[in-house]
Design a protein around this motif. Structure first.
Motif, mmCIF file in Angstrom:
data_model
loop_
_atom_site.group_PDB
_atom_site.id
_atom_site.type_symbol
_atom_site.label_atom_id
_atom_site.label_comp_id
_atom_site.label_asym_id
_atom_site.label_seq_id
_atom_site.Cartn_x
_atom_site.Cartn_y
_atom_site.Cartn_z
ATOM 1 N N UNK A 46 0.848 -1.187 0.000
ATOM 2 C CA UNK A 46 0.000 0.000 0.000
ATOM 3 C C UNK A 46 0.885 1.239 0.000
ATOM 4 N N UNK A 47 0.422 2.281 -0.650
ATOM 5 C CA UNK A 47 1.178 3.539 -0.673
ATOM 6 C C UNK A 47 0.394 4.616 0.066
ATOM 7 N N UNK A 48 1.115 5.442 0.800
ATOM 8 C CA UNK A 48 0.442 6.477 1.584
ATOM 9 C C UNK A 48 0.103 7.673 0.704
ATOM 10 N N UNK A 49 -1.147 8.115 0.826
ATOM 11 C CA UNK A 49 -1.581 9.286 0.082
ATOM 12 C C UNK A 49 -1.348 10.559 0.866
ATOM 13 N N UNK A 50 -2.199 10.836 1.817
ATOM 14 C CA UNK A 50 -2.052 12.041 2.627
ATOM 15 C C UNK A 50 -2.580 11.767 4.024
ATOM 16 N N UNK A 51 -2.486 12.732 4.890
ATOM 17 C CA UNK A 51 -2.998 12.567 6.245
ATOM 18 C C UNK A 51 -3.772 13.821 6.640
ATOM 19 N N UNK A 52 -4.698 13.643 7.557
ATOM 20 C CA UNK A 52 -5.466 14.773 8.071
ATOM 21 C C UNK A 52 -5.376 14.779 9.590
ATOM 22 N N UNK A 53 -5.613 15.946 10.155
ATOM 23 C CA UNK A 53 -5.482 16.132 11.593
ATOM 24 C C UNK A 53 -6.758 15.730 12.328
ATOM 25 N N UNK A 54 -6.593 14.993 13.411
ATOM 26 C CA UNK A 54 -7.678 14.788 14.371
ATOM 27 C C UNK A 54 -7.482 15.859 15.435
ATOM 28 N N UNK A 55 -8.493 16.721 15.611
ATOM 29 C CA UNK A 55 -8.362 17.848 16.526
ATOM 30 C C UNK A 55 -9.424 17.774 17.621
ATOM 31 N N UNK A 56 -9.049 18.263 18.789
ATOM 32 C CA UNK A 56 -9.920 18.168 19.961
ATOM 33 C C UNK A 56 -9.983 19.509 20.678
ATOM 34 N N UNK A 57 -11.185 19.871 21.094
ATOM 35 C CA UNK A 57 -11.408 21.001 21.981
ATOM 36 C C UNK A 57 -12.042 20.437 23.238
ATOM 37 N N UNK A 58 -11.311 20.499 24.352
ATOM 38 C CA UNK A 58 -11.779 19.847 25.580
ATOM 39 C C UNK A 58 -10.911 18.640 25.854
ATOM 40 N N UNK A 59 -11.532 17.550 26.272
ATOM 41 C CA UNK A 59 -10.802 16.346 26.648
ATOM 42 C C UNK A 59 -10.958 15.266 25.581
ATOM 43 N N UNK A 60 -9.856 14.679 25.196
ATOM 44 C CA UNK A 60 -9.885 13.572 24.240
ATOM 45 C C UNK A 60 -10.586 12.369 24.876
ATOM 46 N N UNK A 61 -11.510 11.723 24.161
ATOM 47 C CA UNK A 61 -12.100 10.488 24.699
ATOM 48 C C UNK A 61 -11.023 9.452 24.975
ATOM 49 N N UNK A 62 -11.308 8.550 25.884
ATOM 50 C CA UNK A 62 -10.350 7.494 26.228
ATOM 51 C C UNK A 62 -10.459 6.397 25.167
ATOM 52 N N UNK A 63 -9.870 6.677 24.002
ATOM 53 C CA UNK A 63 -10.022 5.755 22.889
ATOM 54 C C UNK A 63 -8.788 4.897 22.703
ATOM 55 N N UNK A 64 -8.922 3.838 21.906
ATOM 56 C CA UNK A 64 -7.815 2.927 21.625
ATOM 57 C C UNK A 64 -7.715 2.765 20.105
ATOM 58 N N UNK A 65 -6.975 3.668 19.449
ATOM 59 C CA UNK A 65 -6.905 3.673 17.982
ATOM 60 C C UNK A 65 -6.329 2.401 17.376
ATOM 61 N N UNK A 66 -5.583 1.629 18.159
ATOM 62 C CA UNK A 66 -5.064 0.368 17.651
ATOM 63 C C UNK A 66 -6.141 -0.662 17.401
ATOM 64 N N UNK A 67 -7.358 -0.410 17.885
ATOM 65 C CA UNK A 67 -8.479 -1.329 17.664
ATOM 66 C C UNK A 67 -9.268 -0.969 16.402
ATOM 67 N N UNK A 68 -8.964 0.174 15.784
ATOM 68 C CA UNK A 68 -9.730 0.643 14.626
ATOM 69 C C UNK A 68 -8.906 0.370 13.367
ATOM 70 N N UNK A 69 -9.411 -0.527 12.515
ATOM 71 C CA UNK A 69 -8.669 -0.977 11.343
ATOM 72 C C UNK A 69 -9.156 -0.316 10.052
ATOM 73 N N UNK A 70 -10.214 0.438 10.144
ATOM 74 C CA UNK A 70 -10.674 1.258 9.025
ATOM 75 C C UNK A 70 -11.558 2.345 9.599
ATOM 76 N N UNK A 71 -11.091 3.582 9.511
ATOM 77 C CA UNK A 71 -11.867 4.704 10.032
ATOM 78 C C UNK A 71 -13.174 4.833 9.259
ATOM 79 N N UNK A 72 -14.195 5.313 9.938
ATOM 80 C CA UNK A 72 -15.494 5.487 9.276
ATOM 81 C C UNK A 72 -15.493 6.747 8.400
ATOM 82 N N UNK A 73 -15.492 7.924 9.051
ATOM 83 C CA UNK A 73 -15.595 9.169 8.311
ATOM 84 C C UNK A 73 -15.163 10.333 9.185
#
Length: 226
Positions: A195-222
């Motif tokens: 696979x080749x990398x295209x581009x990346x976008x920023x995940x931005x937060x105002x307030x507190x970041x949820x207690x998430x585990x990105x290693x469990x997400x194998x395909x982002x929704x939207x």
């Protein structure tokens, strides 16, 4: 919400509310009306409306064009989503064992798995996609795939299940694979597969970041719901 000037639609935006967390999305302004503060006004309005409904934290994904606007409002980049394009010779192959369509009895376990992955309580949204949801059942729900939630949302407790669901997704949907830059294992696998990398976008937060585990997400929704 729409921004109207002289009876013309010049911009819009929306938010998804998951209890304390609100995702802002689709914040767009027509190119002829940019640099007039319309994007800022839309974003502030979304925050105000979401706050009235109980939101305390706000998340969004930002292009380079939008980052300065959001930073002025206090948003901070917490991580990035990276886009990967498959090679022409990529041949998806997955283990069919345990893969089946979800039932109503699975909803609680799917929502719990989604909560562990995202840190957000999104039962209403998950339930609305239940009829199309695919799960991997190994005496419990190890992973799930929702084809029409954004690009095709995949969550898994382990790498092997996530990989097989990714291959399952690819047979039906050849859109780019989008994962968090914190899912090192999946990124390494994608690069190994050509696979080749295209581009990346920023995940931005105002307030507190949820207690998430990105290693469990194998395909982002939207962009409007992570």
């Amino acid at each position: 919400y729409q921004a109207i000037i002289q009876n013309k639609l010049v911009g819009f935006g929306m938010f998804f509310l998951f209890e304390d967390n609100a995702w802002l999305g689709w914040i767009l302004v027509h190119k002829k009306f940019r640099k007039r503060g319309i994007g800022t006004a839309i974003t502030k309005h979304l925050i105000e409306q979401a706050t009235e409904k109980g939101a305390k934290n706000f998340l969004l994904t930002a292009t380079e064009l939008g980052i300065p606007i959001y930073e002025k409002m206090g948003f901070k980049t917490s991580s990035h989503y990276r886009f990967f394009n498959p090679p022409e010779q990529f041949k998806p192959n997955y283990n069919k064992t345990g893969i089946r369509t979800a039932t109503k009895n699975d909803l609680k376990m799917i929502c719990q798995l989604d909560l562990e992955a995202t840190g957000e309580k999104r039962a209403t949204m998950i339930e609305s996609y239940l009829e199309e949801c695919i799960v991997v059942d190994k005496g419990g729900i190890n992973g799930f795939f929702i084809p029409n939630l954004g690009n095709g949302f995949i969550v898994s407790r382990d790498f092997e299940t996530g990989k097989h669901l990714l291959h399952f997704r690819y047979k039906r949907n050849q859109k780019p694979i989008v994962v968090s830059d914190q899912n090192d294992e999946m990124i390494e696998y994608l690069l190994q597969q050509g696979f080749t990398e295209g581009y990346k976008i920023h995940r931005m937060v105002l307030g507190t970041e949820p207690n998430w585990h990105p290693g469990m997400i194998y395909s982002r929704a939207a962009g409007y719901c992570g």
